[in-house]
Design a protein around this motif. Structure first.
Motif, PDB file in Angstrom:
ATOM      1  N   UNK A  17       0.848  -1.202   0.000  1.00  0.00           N
ATOM      2  CA  UNK A  17       0.000   0.000   0.000  1.00  0.00           C
ATOM      3  C   UNK A  17       0.880   1.248   0.000  1.00  0.00           C
ATOM      4  N   UNK A  18       1.991   1.183   0.729  1.00  0.00           N
ATOM      5  CA  UNK A  18       3.001   2.241   0.731  1.00  0.00           C
ATOM      6  C   UNK A  18       2.442   3.645   0.977  1.00  0.00           C
ATOM      7  N   UNK A  23      -5.150   5.520  -3.198  1.00  0.00           N
ATOM      8  CA  UNK A  23      -5.193   4.205  -3.861  1.00  0.00           C
ATOM      9  C   UNK A  23      -5.866   3.176  -2.954  1.00  0.00           C
ATOM     10  N   UNK A  24      -5.549   3.215  -1.667  1.00  0.00           N
ATOM     11  CA  UNK A  24      -6.133   2.249  -0.731  1.00  0.00           C
ATOM     12  C   UNK A  24      -7.654   2.429  -0.644  1.00  0.00           C
ATOM     13  N   UNK A 193      -0.021  -7.989  -6.781  1.00  0.00           N
ATOM     14  CA  UNK A 193       0.335  -6.660  -7.288  1.00  0.00           C
ATOM     15  C   UNK A 193       0.328  -5.660  -6.156  1.00  0.00           C
ATOM     16  N   UNK A 194       0.584  -4.400  -6.485  1.00  0.00           N
ATOM     17  CA  UNK A 194       0.705  -3.364  -5.458  1.00  0.00           C
ATOM     18  C   UNK A 194      -0.465  -2.388  -5.516  1.00  0.00           C
ATOM     19  N   UNK A 195      -1.001  -2.078  -4.337  1.00  0.00           N
ATOM     20  CA  UNK A 195      -2.054  -1.055  -4.236  1.00  0.00           C
ATOM     21  C   UNK A 195      -1.458   0.330  -4.504  1.00  0.00           C
ATOM     22  N   UNK A 196      -0.365   0.642  -3.813  1.00  0.00           N
ATOM     23  CA  UNK A 196       0.078   2.034  -3.759  1.00  0.00           C
ATOM     24  C   UNK A 196       1.237   2.426  -4.633  1.00  0.00           C
ATOM     25  N   UNK A 197       1.909   1.443  -5.278  1.00  0.00           N
ATOM     26  CA  UNK A 197       3.007   1.811  -6.180  1.00  0.00           C
ATOM     27  C   UNK A 197       3.242   0.696  -7.195  1.00  0.00           C
ATOM     28  N   UNK A 200       4.355  -2.597 -12.843  1.00  0.00           N
ATOM     29  CA  UNK A 200       4.272  -3.445 -14.044  1.00  0.00           C
ATOM     30  C   UNK A 200       3.870  -2.627 -15.263  1.00  0.00           C
ATOM     31  N   UNK A 201       4.033  -1.301 -15.177  1.00  0.00           N
ATOM     32  CA  UNK A 201       3.734  -0.436 -16.320  1.00  0.00           C
ATOM     33  C   UNK A 201       2.298   0.052 -16.356  1.00  0.00           C
ATOM     34  N   UNK A 202       1.465  -0.424 -15.442  1.00  0.00           N
ATOM     35  CA  UNK A 202       0.065   0.029 -15.359  1.00  0.00           C
ATOM     36  C   UNK A 202      -0.073   0.786 -14.033  1.00  0.00           C
ATOM     37  N   UNK A 203      -0.285   2.118 -14.086  1.00  0.00           N
ATOM     38  CA  UNK A 203      -0.290   2.900 -12.841  1.00  0.00           C
ATOM     39  C   UNK A 203      -1.522   2.696 -11.960  1.00  0.00           C
ATOM     40  N   UNK A 204      -2.534   1.986 -12.451  1.00  0.00           N
ATOM     41  CA  UNK A 204      -3.731   1.761 -11.619  1.00  0.00           C
ATOM     42  C   UNK A 204      -3.395   0.857 -10.435  1.00  0.00           C
ATOM     43  N   UNK A 205      -4.080   1.087  -9.302  1.00  0.00           N
ATOM     44  CA  UNK A 205      -3.894   0.241  -8.122  1.00  0.00           C
ATOM     45  C   UNK A 205      -4.274  -1.195  -8.471  1.00  0.00           C
ATOM     46  N   UNK A 206      -3.577  -2.148  -7.852  1.00  0.00           N
ATOM     47  CA  UNK A 206      -3.791  -3.559  -8.183  1.00  0.00           C
ATOM     48  C   UNK A 206      -4.003  -4.376  -6.913  1.00  0.00           C
TER      49      UNK A 206
END
Ligand code: ZN
Length: 250
Positions: A17-18, A23-24, A193-197, A200-206
């Motif tokens: 989440x960072x 994003x969270x 994947x990462x919520x906050x950073x 993988x080249x896709x800036x959307x939260x994952x």
């Protein structure tokens, strides 16, 4: 049986989440729309972003299981921050200065590895939960002997991933990431994947949804207001490299 707690069947898995509150919140809105029995967090709740305390508070109250990641441990002084790169170190020092003692105490109480039912959870890897990145089949292969459950969930790399164990003589298989339910059909190492950073080249939260009954999983992407987070990072004087990378997703 009245009051008996049912085993969770559908679980949302969030990681890395960072300190990215926008994003969270966007991810949790999506989780609430989907509907799950529990939310699990694989660590790195803080570090990099502008809202560490708010993210700690939300994860603490919403997640049935939370792990500590290297950034959480760095921010509370449990591991040396010289092991971080200069940008991560600068963010870590700032994070440590704004976290409350209660936040730090809670982060310090979290495990870095845990097993529940048919799932093992680790921040980095089951073999080395704090620092190892599982981003390739050869590293995954070395980790399948370090857990005994069907699935192992890992974060840390910020790359959504599903790697499935094969017979001894065959290297593990990397499956394509899918927004629809996939059945790995075997023991698997899964990164939500990462919520906050995302990196993988896709800036959307994952994040990922697990269906423990059907043994399927799906990755989901969620848009959020990246610019508002970048503005807050600027105000906190966080490194510009960290501010810029949010919109690139890498
Ligand atoms: Zn991380």
């Amino acid at each position: 049986m009245a009051g008996a707690r049912l085993a969770p069947m559908r679980v949302a898995v969030v990681s890395d989440v960072h300190s990215n509150l926008a994003a969270l919140e966007a991810v949790l809105n999506d989780v609430d729309k989907v509907g799950v029995d529990e939310i699990w967090c694989l660590g790195d709740i803080v570090g990099y972003g502008p809202d560490p305390s708010a993210c700690v508070d939300i994860i603490r109250h919403r997640c049935a299981i939370s792990l500590a990641g290297n950034h959480d441990l760095g921010a509370i002084g449990s591991i040396p921050i010289d092991d971080f790169n200069p940008y991560a170190m600068a963010a870590n020092i700032w994070t440590s200065s704004v976290l409350s003692e209660t936040d730090k105490e809670w982060l310090g109480s979290l495990p870095t590895l845990k097993s529940v039912k048919s799932v093992t959870l680790a921040h980095g890897s089951p073999r080395e939960p704090i620092w190892e990145y599982v981003i390739s089949a050869p590293v995954a292969l070395k980790n399948f002997d370090s857990f005994s459950t069907n699935w192992c969930l890992v974060g840390h790399s910020h790359i959504p991933l599903v790697i499935v164990e094969q017979e001894r003589s065959v290297p593990p298989k990397t499956l394509p990431i899918s927004p629809g339910p996939i059945d790995p059909q075997g023991r698997a190492i899964i990164n939500p994947g990462s919520v906050g950073q995302p990196r993988d080249g896709d800036p959307r939260a994952c994040y990922a949804i697990l269906d423990l009954g059907r043994q399927t999983l799906a990755h989901r992407r969620v848009t959020y207001d990246i610019k508002s987070v970048q503005k807050r990072m600027l105000v906190a004087s966080l490194p510009s490299y960290l501010i810029d990378r949010l919109e690139r997703g890498c």
